[in-house]
Motif scaffolding. Structure first.
Motif, PDB file in Angstrom:
ATOM      1  N   MET A   1      55.727  41.464  60.003  1.00 29.08           N
ATOM      2  CA  MET A   1      54.647  40.745  59.349  1.00 29.08           C
ATOM      3  C   MET A   1      55.081  40.321  57.957  1.00 29.08           C
ATOM      4  N   HIS A   2      55.362  39.042  57.798  1.00 33.33           N
ATOM      5  CA  HIS A   2      55.789  38.537  56.508  1.00 33.33           C
ATOM      6  C   HIS A   2      54.592  38.024  55.727  1.00 33.33           C
ATOM      7  N   ILE A   3      54.402  38.521  54.506  1.00 34.46           N
ATOM      8  CA  ILE A   3      53.334  38.034  53.632  1.00 34.46           C
ATOM      9  C   ILE A   3      53.865  36.798  52.912  1.00 34.46           C
ATOM     10  N   GLN A   4      53.404  35.642  53.345  1.00 34.77           N
ATOM     11  CA  GLN A   4      53.875  34.386  52.770  1.00 34.77           C
ATOM     12  C   GLN A   4      53.212  34.087  51.434  1.00 34.77           C
ATOM     13  N   GLU A   5      51.911  34.310  51.353  1.00 38.13           N
ATOM     14  CA  GLU A   5      51.159  34.069  50.128  1.00 38.13           C
ATOM     15  C   GLU A   5      50.145  35.189  49.935  1.00 38.13           C
ATOM     16  N   LEU A   6      49.908  35.533  48.674  1.00 43.45           N
ATOM     17  CA  LEU A   6      48.927  36.553  48.334  1.00 43.45           C
ATOM     18  C   LEU A   6      48.151  36.078  47.123  1.00 43.45           C
ATOM     19  N   SER A   7      46.828  36.018  47.250  1.00 40.81           N
ATOM     20  CA  SER A   7      45.964  35.573  46.161  1.00 40.81           C
ATOM     21  C   SER A   7      45.063  36.720  45.724  1.00 40.81           C
ATOM     22  N   LEU A   8      45.136  37.037  44.428  1.00 34.72           N
ATOM     23  CA  LEU A   8      44.369  38.119  43.835  1.00 34.72           C
ATOM     24  C   LEU A   8      43.580  37.585  42.643  1.00 34.72           C
ATOM     25  N   GLN A   9      42.757  38.433  42.051  1.00 35.11           N
ATOM     26  CA  GLN A   9      41.976  38.034  40.890  1.00 35.11           C
ATOM     27  C   GLN A   9      42.319  38.910  39.688  1.00 35.11           C
ATOM     28  N   THR A  10      41.946  38.446  38.499  1.00 35.19           N
ATOM     29  CA  THR A  10      42.202  39.209  37.277  1.00 35.19           C
ATOM     30  C   THR A  10      41.240  38.799  36.175  1.00 35.19           C
ATOM     31  N   GLN A  11      40.861  39.763  35.351  1.00 36.67           N
ATOM     32  CA  GLN A  11      40.097  39.488  34.134  1.00 36.67           C
ATOM     33  C   GLN A  11      41.016  39.112  32.980  1.00 36.67           C
ATOM     34  N   HIS A  12      42.304  39.308  33.152  1.00 32.67           N
ATOM     35  CA  HIS A  12      43.264  39.189  32.044  1.00 32.67           C
ATOM     36  C   HIS A  12      44.338  38.166  32.418  1.00 32.67           C
ATOM     37  N   LEU A  13      43.934  36.927  32.549  1.00 29.95           N
ATOM     38  CA  LEU A  13      44.827  35.901  33.077  1.00 29.95           C
ATOM     39  C   LEU A  13      46.060  35.694  32.210  1.00 29.95           C
ATOM     40  N   ALA A  14      45.881  35.519  30.897  1.00 30.54           N
ATOM     41  CA  ALA A  14      47.019  35.251  30.009  1.00 30.54           C
ATOM     42  C   ALA A  14      47.984  36.418  29.990  1.00 30.54           C
ATOM     43  N   GLU A  15      47.447  37.635  29.928  1.00 28.47           N
ATOM     44  CA  GLU A  15      48.304  38.821  29.892  1.00 28.47           C
ATOM     45  C   GLU A  15      49.064  38.989  31.205  1.00 28.47           C
ATOM     46  N   GLN A  16      48.388  38.703  32.318  1.00 28.16           N
ATOM     47  CA  GLN A  16      49.046  38.811  33.617  1.00 28.16           C
ATOM     48  C   GLN A  16      50.132  37.750  33.778  1.00 28.16           C
ATOM     49  N   LYS A  17      49.864  36.544  33.313  1.00 31.34           N
ATOM     50  CA  LYS A  17      50.890  35.502  33.407  1.00 31.34           C
ATOM     51  C   LYS A  17      52.131  35.910  32.620  1.00 31.34           C
ATOM     52  N   LYS A  18      51.939  36.460  31.434  1.00 29.45           N
ATOM     53  CA  LYS A  18      53.076  36.905  30.631  1.00 29.45           C
ATOM     54  C   LYS A  18      53.815  38.040  31.317  1.00 29.45           C
TER      55      LYS A  18
END
Length: 225
Positions: free
Chosen positions: A1-18
């Motif tokens: 089972m290959h996970i091709q894409e995974l979409s999650l959520q976050t309250q801390h978008l800028a910090e997570q991107k960094k």
């Protein structure tokens, strides 16, 4: 089972991107006003901004011959999580070894090597050595019921041992759904408790299908590989 894409959520978008693009060094594929996408090996990992308090467990598979190098590389960037003084965890049932750490939003992340997976690399460890996202946690109230549904509808079987009342490791050596009972601590912690948060994942399968795991906010899209 290959996970091709995974979409999650976050309250801390800028910090997570960094964190994902700089600390882990994953290629930044896209950046929008309220989301971003990075490439983790063969998996596209997306974070969408939310006002909800969310928590996830995600694992990344790395080549089996580079665990020590990955640990050294990771230790220079984050603090490894420990249990009983140990920061390495061996799972005999699946012949795998793991390191755990947190991202900028305190999600529980994992680098794991599967010794039965015949993928190796040369040179020093770096972001390009990450093979793919291999685990996503799915907390539910009734673990056996979801395990049965996934087997019946998608032929996803337990991996490394049978499902229990509060834990089911479903999939194969390439990818796993970590189905746990809500409130169960995420390894290696004793205090970070599994809680429901929206997840959308696209996996490879034998037929095209979209499945909503109601009443939980989990959506699986299956594409023929």
């Amino acid at each position: 089972m290959h996970i091709q894409e995974l979409s999650l959520q976050t309250q801390h978008l800028a910090e997570q991107k960094k964190f994902y693009s700089t600390t882990l060094g994953l290629p930044l594929l896209a950046e929008m006003a309220n989301s971003f996408i990075v490439q983790a090996g063969t998996t596209r990992l997306r974070f969408q901004e939310t006002r909800q308090d969310v928590l996830y467990h995600v694992a990344f598979t790395i080549p089996r011959n580079i665990f020590t190098g990955a640990k050294s590389w990771l230790s220079e960037r984050v603090s490894l999580l420990r249990k009983d003084g140990e920061d390495e965890f061996f799972f005999a049932g699946i012949n795998a070894r793991s390191l755990y750490f947190c991202d900028a939003a305190n999600n529980i992340l994992e680098f794991i090597v599967h010794y039965n997976l015949e993928q190796e690399t040369t040179g020093a460890f770096g972001p390009t050595a990450i093979l793919h996202v291999s685990e996503i946690g799915l907390p539910v109230e009734d673990v056996p019921a979801l395990a049965t549904m996934l087997k019946d509808m998608l032929n996803i079987e337990p991996y490394g041992g049978p499902a229990s009342e509060d834990f089911a490791f479903l999939g194969d050596i390439y990818g796993q759904l970590v189905v746990v009972k809500v409130g169960r601590p995420w390894l290696p912690t004793e205090t970070v408790l599994a809680s429901v948060a929206p997840v959308h994942l696209t996996i490879s399968g034998q037929r095209d299908l979209q499945l909503s795991l109601t009443p939980f906010p989990y959506t699986l899209t299956v594409t023929m590989s």
